[in-house]
Design a protein around this motif. Structure first.
Motif, PDB file in Angstrom:
ATOM      1  N   LEU A   1       0.847  -1.190   0.000  1.00 34.10           N
ATOM      2  CA  LEU A   1       0.000   0.000   0.000  1.00 34.10           C
ATOM      3  C   LEU A   1       0.886   1.245   0.000  1.00 34.10           C
ATOM      4  CD1 LEU A   1      -2.836   1.271   0.221  1.00 34.10           C
ATOM      5  CD2 LEU A   1      -2.604   1.101   2.713  1.00 34.10           C
ATOM      6  N   TYR A   2       0.623   2.142  -0.938  1.00 38.97           N
ATOM      7  CA  TYR A   2       1.353   3.412  -1.016  1.00 38.97           C
ATOM      8  C   TYR A   2       0.372   4.529  -0.703  1.00 38.97           C
ATOM      9  CZ  TYR A   2       4.351   7.138  -2.761  1.00 38.97           C
ATOM     10  OH  TYR A   2       5.126   8.268  -2.864  1.00 38.97           O
ATOM     11  N   VAL A   3       0.719   5.357   0.273  1.00 40.47           N
ATOM     12  CA  VAL A   3      -0.148   6.460   0.691  1.00 40.47           C
ATOM     13  C   VAL A   3       0.662   7.747   0.751  1.00 40.47           C
ATOM     14  CG1 VAL A   3      -1.746   4.992   2.005  1.00 40.47           C
ATOM     15  CG2 VAL A   3       0.255   5.967   3.147  1.00 40.47           C
ATOM     16  N   GLY A   4      -0.043   8.862   0.666  1.00 44.92           N
ATOM     17  CA  GLY A   4       0.619  10.147   0.819  1.00 44.92           C
ATOM     18  C   GLY A   4       1.142  10.306   2.233  1.00 44.92           C
ATOM     19  N   SER A   5       0.262  10.084   3.202  1.00 41.44           N
ATOM     20  CA  SER A   5       0.671  10.149   4.605  1.00 41.44           C
ATOM     21  C   SER A   5       0.027   8.987   5.353  1.00 41.44           C
ATOM     22  CB  SER A   5       0.293  11.484   5.226  1.00 41.44           C
ATOM     23  OG  SER A   5      -1.088  11.712   5.131  1.00 41.44           O
ATOM     24  N   ARG A   6       0.722   8.506   6.352  1.00 38.93           N
ATOM     25  CA  ARG A   6       0.278   7.334   7.101  1.00 38.93           C
ATOM     26  C   ARG A   6      -0.670   7.782   8.214  1.00 38.93           C
ATOM     27  NH1 ARG A   6       3.151   2.225   8.006  1.00 38.93           N
ATOM     28  NH2 ARG A   6       4.889   3.182   6.917  1.00 38.93           N
ATOM     29  N   ARG A   7      -1.907   8.047   7.818  1.00 37.00           N
ATOM     30  CA  ARG A   7      -2.932   8.408   8.786  1.00 37.00           C
ATOM     31  C   ARG A   7      -4.297   8.178   8.159  1.00 37.00           C
ATOM     32  NH1 ARG A   7      -3.648  14.785   8.122  1.00 37.00           N
ATOM     33  NH2 ARG A   7      -2.689  14.884   6.098  1.00 37.00           N
ATOM     34  N   GLY A   8      -5.312   8.177   8.984  1.00 32.79           N
ATOM     35  CA  GLY A   8      -6.666   8.000   8.496  1.00 32.79           C
ATOM     36  C   GLY A   8      -7.387   6.894   9.230  1.00 32.79           C
ATOM     37  N   ASP A   9      -8.699   6.953   9.188  1.00 32.94           N
ATOM     38  CA  ASP A   9      -9.546   6.014   9.922  1.00 32.94           C
ATOM     39  C   ASP A   9      -9.398   4.575   9.463  1.00 32.94           C
ATOM     40  OD1 ASP A   9     -10.491   8.216  11.286  1.00 32.94           O
ATOM     41  OD2 ASP A   9     -12.309   8.400  10.075  1.00 32.94           O
ATOM     42  N   LEU A  10      -9.050   4.353   8.209  1.00 27.10           N
ATOM     43  CA  LEU A  10      -9.011   2.996   7.669  1.00 27.10           C
ATOM     44  C   LEU A  10      -7.643   2.330   7.786  1.00 27.10           C
ATOM     45  CD1 LEU A  10     -11.174   3.536   4.466  1.00 27.10           C
ATOM     46  CD2 LEU A  10     -11.890   2.651   6.687  1.00 27.10           C
ATOM     47  N   LEU A  11      -6.644   3.054   8.237  1.00 32.34           N
ATOM     48  CA  LEU A  11      -5.302   2.486   8.314  1.00 32.34           C
ATOM     49  C   LEU A  11      -5.245   1.257   9.217  1.00 32.34           C
ATOM     50  CD1 LEU A  11      -2.596   3.016   7.026  1.00 32.34           C
ATOM     51  CD2 LEU A  11      -1.995   4.419   8.996  1.00 32.34           C
ATOM     52  N   ASP A  12      -6.038   1.238  10.278  1.00 30.75           N
ATOM     53  CA  ASP A  12      -6.067   0.085  11.184  1.00 30.75           C
ATOM     54  C   ASP A  12      -6.633  -1.166  10.520  1.00 30.75           C
ATOM     55  OD1 ASP A  12      -4.975   1.565  13.219  1.00 30.75           O
ATOM     56  OD2 ASP A  12      -6.906   2.063  14.133  1.00 30.75           O
TER      57      ASP A  12
ATOM     58  N   VAL B   1      -5.809  -2.199   7.489  1.00 32.04           N
ATOM     59  CA  VAL B   1      -4.829  -2.780   6.576  1.00 32.04           C
ATOM     60  C   VAL B   1      -4.227  -4.004   7.269  1.00 32.04           C
ATOM     61  CG1 VAL B   1      -2.661  -2.395   5.340  1.00 32.04           C
ATOM     62  CG2 VAL B   1      -4.326  -0.534   5.552  1.00 32.04           C
ATOM     63  N   PRO B   2      -4.259  -5.165   6.623  1.00 32.16           N
ATOM     64  CA  PRO B   2      -3.689  -6.367   7.240  1.00 32.16           C
ATOM     65  C   PRO B   2      -2.219  -6.161   7.618  1.00 32.16           C
ATOM     66  CG  PRO B   2      -4.955  -6.948   5.296  1.00 32.16           C
ATOM     67  CD  PRO B   2      -4.858  -5.448   5.319  1.00 32.16           C
ATOM     68  N   LEU B   3      -1.800  -6.786   8.683  1.00 37.50           N
ATOM     69  CA  LEU B   3      -0.444  -6.615   9.198  1.00 37.50           C
ATOM     70  C   LEU B   3       0.631  -7.070   8.225  1.00 37.50           C
ATOM     71  CD1 LEU B   3      -0.996  -7.662  12.916  1.00 37.50           C
ATOM     72  CD2 LEU B   3      -0.812  -5.344  11.973  1.00 37.50           C
ATOM     73  N   ASP B   4       0.297  -7.999   7.311  1.00 36.88           N
ATOM     74  CA  ASP B   4       1.303  -8.487   6.369  1.00 36.88           C
ATOM     75  C   ASP B   4       1.407  -7.626   5.103  1.00 36.88           C
ATOM     76  OD1 ASP B   4      -1.174  -9.295   5.351  1.00 36.88           O
ATOM     77  OD2 ASP B   4      -0.343 -11.092   4.410  1.00 36.88           O
ATOM     78  N   VAL B   5       0.700  -6.496   5.080  1.00 37.38           N
ATOM     79  CA  VAL B   5       0.770  -5.584   3.934  1.00 37.38           C
ATOM     80  C   VAL B   5       1.655  -4.393   4.307  1.00 37.38           C
ATOM     81  CG1 VAL B   5      -0.532  -4.058   2.396  1.00 37.38           C
ATOM     82  CG2 VAL B   5      -1.504  -6.258   3.083  1.00 37.38           C
ATOM     83  N   PRO B   6       2.828  -4.279   3.679  1.00 36.10           N
ATOM     84  CA  PRO B   6       3.691  -3.134   3.965  1.00 36.10           C
ATOM     85  C   PRO B   6       3.023  -1.833   3.501  1.00 36.10           C
ATOM     86  CG  PRO B   6       4.831  -4.769   2.597  1.00 36.10           C
ATOM     87  CD  PRO B   6       3.415  -5.195   2.716  1.00 36.10           C
ATOM     88  N   VAL B   7       3.152  -0.800   4.317  1.00 37.24           N
ATOM     89  CA  VAL B   7       2.597   0.511   3.993  1.00 37.24           C
ATOM     90  C   VAL B   7       3.760   1.478   3.782  1.00 37.24           C
ATOM     91  CG1 VAL B   7       1.137   2.418   4.754  1.00 37.24           C
ATOM     92  CG2 VAL B   7       0.515   0.056   5.338  1.00 37.24           C
TER      93      VAL B   7
END
Length: 157
Positions: free
Chosen positions: A11-22, A24-30
């Motif tokens: 997963l590529y995001v602009g910034s690591r924040r937001g309601d849905l971030l929790d 994201v499965p633990l085995d998916v690098p952000v």
């Protein structure tokens, strides 16, 4: 819910924040652009000259190369814009989901300059390997308004 024997999602995001971030499965690098970029000397220059988007495109293109990514899936127009620019720098197949009428997107993201917005939307979606529309009506609008090839646009409800 991707089959992990066939896919290794990142997963590529602009910034690591937001309601849905929790969610994201633990085995998916952000990977976060701002986390890697903030407080570096180039970030100050890019903000000063308003060229942060170019740095973000280069950052994503470098991630595509470093991680040897085979396919990019982008879901919103702004994500599609970033992915289109990054994949033009590091060629990678791309699935772009379009979930809104092109005229509405053009008005929203191009401050009412609908004609220039539609031209940019046509470039962004036209550079995708496949565009996914969420209805037959939207698919037809993409073909008619953006002159996308009918075989390039698929419907996924």
């Amino acid at each position: 819910h991707l089959d992990r024997t066939r896919f290794e999602p990142i997963l590529y995001v602009g910034s690591r924040r937001g309601d849905l971030l929790d969610e994201v499965p633990l085995d998916v690098p952000v990977h976060s652009f701002w986390e890697a970029y903030l407080r570096t000397w180039p970030s100050y220059l890019h903000r000063l000259f308003r060229t942060v988007s170019y740095a973000r495109w280069r950052h994503l293109a470098q991630l595509l190369a470093d991680e040897r990514i085979d396919l990019v899936y982008d879901r919103t127009f702004l994500a599609s814009l970033d992915a289109a620019e990054a994949t033009s720098r590091r060629p990678t197949r791309r699935l772009s989901a379009c979930v809104a009428d092109p005229d509405t997107e053009a008005r929203l993201h191009f401050r009412g300059r609908v004609d220039s917005g539609l031209r940019r939307l046509a470039q962004v979606y036209g550079s995708a390997t496949r565009v996914l529309a969420n209805s037959n009506g939207l698919r037809q609008r993409l073909v008619d308004r953006l002159c996308l090839k009918p075989e390039q646009v698929a419907v996924v409800y």
